[in-house]
Design a protein around this motif. Structure first.
Motif, mmCIF file in Angstrom:
data_model
loop_
_atom_site.group_PDB
_atom_site.id
_atom_site.type_symbol
_atom_site.label_atom_id
_atom_site.label_comp_id
_atom_site.label_asym_id
_atom_site.label_seq_id
_atom_site.Cartn_x
_atom_site.Cartn_y
_atom_site.Cartn_z
ATOM 1 N N SER A 1 44.011 25.715 60.764
ATOM 2 C CA SER A 1 42.476 26.157 61.259
ATOM 3 C C SER A 1 41.606 26.048 59.927
ATOM 4 C CB SER A 1 42.245 27.483 61.833
ATOM 5 O OG SER A 1 42.985 27.533 62.788
ATOM 6 N N GLY A 2 42.176 25.636 58.771
ATOM 7 C CA GLY A 2 41.392 25.788 57.728
ATOM 8 C C GLY A 2 40.697 27.049 56.998
ATOM 9 N N PHE A 3 41.377 28.142 57.487
ATOM 10 C CA PHE A 3 41.100 29.589 57.070
ATOM 11 C C PHE A 3 42.225 30.246 56.108
ATOM 12 C CE2 PHE A 3 40.445 33.973 57.700
ATOM 13 C CZ PHE A 3 39.086 33.964 57.789
ATOM 14 N N VAL A 4 41.790 30.039 54.897
ATOM 15 C CA VAL A 4 42.554 30.332 53.821
ATOM 16 C C VAL A 4 42.158 31.558 52.854
ATOM 17 C CG1 VAL A 4 43.766 29.632 51.971
ATOM 18 C CG2 VAL A 4 43.881 28.140 53.756
ATOM 19 N N GLU A 5 42.869 32.576 52.626
ATOM 20 C CA GLU A 5 42.449 33.494 51.471
ATOM 21 C C GLU A 5 43.108 33.357 50.428
ATOM 22 O OE1 GLU A 5 41.993 37.862 52.780
ATOM 23 O OE2 GLU A 5 42.970 37.077 54.380
ATOM 24 N N HIS A 6 42.619 33.497 49.149
ATOM 25 C CA HIS A 6 43.358 33.310 47.801
ATOM 26 C C HIS A 6 43.230 34.364 47.134
ATOM 27 C CE1 HIS A 6 41.829 29.240 48.873
ATOM 28 N NE2 HIS A 6 42.723 28.920 48.218
ATOM 29 N N TRP A 7 44.585 35.017 46.704
ATOM 30 C CA TRP A 7 44.923 36.169 45.826
ATOM 31 C C TRP A 7 45.490 35.869 44.617
ATOM 32 C CZ3 TRP A 7 47.093 40.557 49.297
ATOM 33 C CH2 TRP A 7 46.134 40.822 50.471
ATOM 34 N N VAL A 8 44.983 36.456 43.441
ATOM 35 C CA VAL A 8 45.611 35.997 42.176
ATOM 36 C C VAL A 8 46.734 37.147 41.731
ATOM 37 C CG1 VAL A 8 45.093 35.888 39.774
ATOM 38 C CG2 VAL A 8 43.223 35.659 41.495
ATOM 39 N N TYR A 9 47.991 36.323 41.609
ATOM 40 C CA TYR A 9 49.140 37.102 40.945
ATOM 41 C C TYR A 9 49.342 36.798 39.633
ATOM 42 C CZ TYR A 9 50.204 37.568 46.107
ATOM 43 O OH TYR A 9 49.960 37.716 47.496
ATOM 44 N N PHE A 10 49.479 37.702 38.947
ATOM 45 C CA PHE A 10 49.902 37.720 37.624
ATOM 46 C C PHE A 10 50.739 38.740 37.059
ATOM 47 C CE2 PHE A 10 46.067 40.042 37.632
ATOM 48 C CZ PHE A 10 45.933 40.966 36.665
ATOM 49 N N SER A 11 51.166 38.595 35.924
ATOM 50 C CA SER A 11 52.352 39.466 35.116
ATOM 51 C C SER A 11 51.885 39.575 33.721
ATOM 52 C CB SER A 11 53.773 38.736 35.457
ATOM 53 O OG SER A 11 54.626 39.575 34.441
ATOM 54 N N CYS A 12 51.644 41.009 33.321
ATOM 55 C CA CYS A 12 51.402 41.471 31.850
ATOM 56 C C CYS A 12 52.546 41.984 31.411
ATOM 57 C CB CYS A 12 50.213 42.197 31.944
ATOM 58 S SG CYS A 12 48.705 41.335 32.182
ATOM 59 N N GLN A 13 53.607 42.213 32.057
ATOM 60 C CA GLN A 13 54.952 42.976 31.752
ATOM 61 C C GLN A 13 56.134 42.197 32.128
ATOM 62 O OE1 GLN A 13 55.221 47.226 32.394
ATOM 63 N NE2 GLN A 13 53.018 47.237 33.084
ATOM 64 N N LEU A 14 57.237 42.233 31.454
ATOM 65 C CA LEU A 14 58.332 41.189 31.541
ATOM 66 C C LEU A 14 58.706 40.890 33.142
ATOM 67 C CD1 LEU A 14 60.378 42.232 28.447
ATOM 68 C CD2 LEU A 14 58.910 40.408 28.908
ATOM 69 N N LEU A 15 58.892 41.755 33.873
ATOM 70 C CA LEU A 15 59.366 41.743 35.228
ATOM 71 C C LEU A 15 58.507 42.546 36.260
ATOM 72 C CD1 LEU A 15 63.226 42.800 34.752
ATOM 73 C CD2 LEU A 15 62.079 40.444 34.797
ATOM 74 N N GLU A 16 57.297 42.613 35.816
ATOM 75 C CA GLU A 16 56.224 43.431 36.670
ATOM 76 C C GLU A 16 55.207 42.139 37.172
ATOM 77 O OE1 GLU A 16 56.614 45.985 38.251
ATOM 78 O OE2 GLU A 16 58.517 46.631 36.990
ATOM 79 N N TRP A 17 54.938 42.077 38.294
ATOM 80 C CA TRP A 17 53.624 41.454 38.979
ATOM 81 C C TRP A 17 52.708 42.212 39.689
ATOM 82 C CZ3 TRP A 17 52.681 35.913 38.632
ATOM 83 C CH2 TRP A 17 53.729 35.188 37.849
ATOM 84 N N VAL A 18 51.489 42.011 39.852
ATOM 85 C CA VAL A 18 50.599 42.373 40.464
ATOM 86 C C VAL A 18 49.670 41.467 41.238
ATOM 87 C CG1 VAL A 18 49.995 44.506 39.042
ATOM 88 C CG2 VAL A 18 48.609 42.609 38.610
ATOM 89 N N ALA A 19 49.175 41.967 42.393
ATOM 90 C CA ALA A 19 48.212 40.830 43.039
ATOM 91 C C ALA A 19 46.772 41.559 43.128
ATOM 92 C CB ALA A 19 48.804 40.759 44.529
ATOM 93 N N PHE A 20 45.901 40.621 43.109
ATOM 94 C CA PHE A 20 44.384 41.044 43.078
ATOM 95 C C PHE A 20 43.838 40.541 44.288
ATOM 96 C CE2 PHE A 20 40.014 40.710 41.611
ATOM 97 C CZ PHE A 20 39.740 41.968 41.524
ATOM 98 N N ASP A 21 42.979 40.714 45.162
ATOM 99 C CA ASP A 21 42.179 40.234 46.054
ATOM 100 C C ASP A 21 40.925 39.883 45.451
ATOM 101 O OD1 ASP A 21 40.767 39.566 48.401
ATOM 102 O OD2 ASP A 21 41.491 41.026 49.671
ATOM 103 N N PRO A 22 40.207 38.763 45.197
ATOM 104 C CA PRO A 22 38.904 38.950 44.667
ATOM 105 C C PRO A 22 37.757 39.282 45.511
ATOM 106 C CG PRO A 22 39.805 36.836 44.930
ATOM 107 C CD PRO A 22 40.865 37.703 45.373
ATOM 108 N N VAL A 23 37.937 39.322 46.902
ATOM 109 C CA VAL A 23 37.146 39.328 47.714
ATOM 110 C C VAL A 23 36.722 41.180 48.053
ATOM 111 C CG1 VAL A 23 36.403 39.188 50.208
ATOM 112 C CG2 VAL A 23 37.391 37.439 49.023
#
Length: 472
Positions: free
Chosen positions: A170-192
């Motif tokens: 349907s062309g409906f997509v949300e974009h979230w940012v996933y990044f790591s600042c520690q060796l085995l840890e990841w966080v996600a961020f919803d910019p909206v």
């Protein structure tokens, strides 16, 4: 993106609680897991890195109340716990037992539907299945944890990935940012909604933990590439199960490649094999089938390159190649219909004045920091702190403005420059280890120079190791 939501989405968001509720509130999607802070079999609900969450009052839609359903769920759960914990464990997501899964889903059905099974087929009683799905695909991803708690059909719609496929169609997509600042840890961020979510800790060996890593999000998967002993390995995080697992091995394992994703597919081009040989090969990954397909060879071998999708085609840009390991200024375009590579001269962003004057070795710099928004190619010049745009007609780069002040890096390493839907995202952190903040800035490209908006900042003792954007 969700800046402009339809009436359907607003209606459903009010029913399925506020969009401020993060995707991490998935305790109902993963029944039987009440140890939020513990990783069980590599799985635990995402944690919201916030002091508090605000909820909208539950409202009724065609006689359907989440508050009542939640009360039923808690009541049934207490009864189940009195009988024994085994029934709860049987309902856990990730249990390989078909019978156990069935018990868990029946329990969810009893919590949501009572004796009326018709709602399981219509999803939202009274408006029919098609209208129900049309409403659901316009809801925020952060509402899907609540949606999955209602009954087996809702849960299957989310857990199977069907809802994300329908959103994509349907062309409906949300974009979230996933990044790591520690060796085995990841966080996600919803910019909206500007919410942070903590992912489960990656399982790995010591060698993988300390190795250089590369990452890419494709479909509902986050792939992290590294080395274990002398071999290349892949770990895969699934949004559907909120867990890490070993990913499917490439046909020709590699590192230092250029890559990009488009929906459920991704292309990986160039790089080095385990012996350090620079490659001209490329592969396509399908996240729904978890399969790798070998593509035709490029015109030139290259490593430390970057990749983007633009105008429906894949581009590999810059990098290092040749026997003398010199920088490549050309790019290559891969047409997925003709299955042919075409070399494009001067497509790589030019090196900064500072880099040329210092005679810095090419391998000391990060691969080109490039991103595509609305089929326009942008680049970040980490040395001159400038944003550049590629003129596709003239095949030249020109400067459009400045990067955010906080976009610190070491020769381009430690800074993320990504496309996030209609935005450009820059994530920068402290140059030196020891403390500070990382900042997330965004700009929606327009005709004028960049005007960066600070989305959020986060305490971090390190810069950004890896970053990927998941659109689904």
């Amino acid at each position: 993106m969700l800046e402009d939501r339809s009436v359907d989405s607003c209606l459903l968001s009010r029913v399925f609680s506020s969009s401020c509720l993060s995707e991490s509130k998935w305790s109902f999607m993963y029944p039987g897991g009440d140890s939020d802070s513990k990783l069980v079999n590599g799985k635990r609900p995402l944690e919201v890195v916030e002091d508090s969450l605000t909820r909208n009052k539950s409202l009724r839609l065609t006689g359907y109340s989440i508050a009542e359903e939640k009360e039923k769920y808690d009541s049934d759960k207490n009864q189940s716990e009195a009988v024994g914990e085994e029934q709860i464990d049987d309902a856990s997501v990730g249990d390989s037992s078909e019978t156990s899964t069935g018990q868990g889903e029946e329990q969810l059905d009893s919590n949501s539907d009572g004796s009326d099974s018709s709602d399981s087929h219509s999803l939202i009683q009274g408006i029919g299945r098609d209208n129900s799905i049309n409403c659901l695909i316009h809801c925020s991803r952060s509402d899907y944890g609540s949606i999955a708690s209602l009954n087996r059909t809702f849960r299957s719609l989310v857990r199977s990935g069907e809802i994300y496929r329908l959103r994509r169609q349907s062309g409906f997509v949300e974009h979230w940012v996933y990044f790591s600042c520690q060796l085995l840890e990841w966080v996600a961020f919803d910019p909206v909604s500007r919410k942070w979510m903590q992912l489960p800790t990656m399982p790995s060996s010591v060698i993988f933990m300390c190795s250089d890593k590369e990452s890419l999000a494709v479909g509902t998967d986050l792939l992290v590439f590294g080395k274990d002993d002398s071999s290349h390995v892949i770990y895969r995080y699934s949004l559907l199960t909120n867990s890490w697992s070993s990913g499917m091995r490439m046909n020709s394992p590699r590192c230092l490649f250029g890559s990009a994703s488009l929906g459920e597919i991704a292309i990986f081009a160039g790089g080095c094999d385990s012996y350090g040989k620079i490659l001209d090969s490329a592969e396509m990954y399908n996240s729904e089938h978890q399969t790798w397909t070998t593509l035709p060879r490029m015109n030139k071998p290259r490593k430390m390159c970057s990749g983007v999708f633009m105008d429906g085609k894949f581009y590999v840009i810059g990098g290092i190649g040749g026997s003398d390991s010199k920088p490549l200024t050309c790019g290559e375009e891969y047409d997925m219909e003709t299955k042919k590579w075409t070399e494009i001269p001067d497509m790589s962003p030019p090196r900064s004045n500072a880099a040329r004057e210092s005679e810095m070795p090419p391998a000391a710099e990060a691969p080109p920091l490039v991103a595509v928004v609305n089929n326009e190619l942008y680049a970040a010049d980490h040395a001159d702190m400038e944003v550049r745009k590629y003129d596709k007609e003239r095949r030249k780069w020109f400067t459009v403005g400045r990067l955010p002040e906080r976009a610190d890096s070491v020769n381009g390493w430690g800074m993320a420059f990504r496309a996030c839907g209609e935005r450009l995202i820059v994530i920068g952190g402290p140059k030196n280890s020891g403390g500070g903040f990382i900042e997330l800035n965004s700009w929606i490209p327009s005709n004028g120079p960049p005007h960066w908006t600070l989305l959020d900042r986060k305490h971090s003792a390190n810069f950004v190791y890896n970053c990927a954007v998941m659109g689904c």
